[in-house]
Motif scaffolding. Structure first.
Motif, short mmCIF file in Angstrom:
data_model
loop_
_atom_site.label_atom_id
_atom_site.label_comp_id
_atom_site.label_asym_id
_atom_site.label_seq_id
_atom_site.Cartn_x
_atom_site.Cartn_y
_atom_site.Cartn_z
N LYS A 50 0.82 -1.19 0.00
CA LYS A 50 0.00 0.00 0.00
C LYS A 50 0.87 1.26 0.00
CE LYS A 50 -3.72 1.93 2.83
NZ LYS A 50 -3.23 3.26 2.97
N SER B 235 3.36 3.01 3.00
CA SER B 235 3.64 2.00 4.03
C SER B 235 5.13 1.84 4.33
CB SER B 235 3.06 0.65 3.60
OG SER B 235 3.66 0.21 2.39
N LYS C 203 7.64 1.29 1.81
CA LYS C 203 8.32 0.42 0.84
C LYS C 203 9.66 0.99 0.38
CE LYS C 203 4.95 0.62 -2.06
NZ LYS C 203 4.02 1.47 -1.35
#
Length: 108
Positions: free
Chosen positions: A8, A11, A13
């Protein structure tokens, strides 16, 4: 070893990917990080100073071939040439490829 990170938006990443790339490069000596996000920020996380003109990987670098009745995508150039021509060197032995960015909304 290949590691892909997805999830998402917002988040973490990119933060995790950049940290993982640098730690892996410190231990393994060589890492290729690929930023496929349409809003590429992995360079900043890795510590690559973005140049005035970023060497984005062109969209036509992939071609389609058919083998045994199945189509698959292949690189039009050897991967070593792609890395040499389009990557940027970052700290700790990380090479960064940026797959491109969206010019304006609705294009991607």
């Amino acid at each position: 070893m290949r590691i892909a990170v997805s999830g998402k938006g917002g988040s973490g990443k990119t933060t995790i990917s950049g940290t993982l790339a640098r730690l892996a490069a410190r231990r393994l000596g060589k890492v290729l990080a690929v930023d496929g996000d349409p809003n590429p920020n992995l360079a900043q996380t890795i510590g690559v100073k973005a140049p005035d003109k970023w060497p984005l990987v062109p969209r036509d670098l992939l071609t389609t071939v058919e083998e045994n009745g199945e189509k698959r995508a292949v690189l039009a150039k050897p991967i070593d040439e792609v890395i040499a021509e389009y990557s940027m060197r970052g700290p700790d032995g990380v090479q960064l490829l940026s797959m491109g960015e969206v010019d304006h909304a609705g294009e991607g």
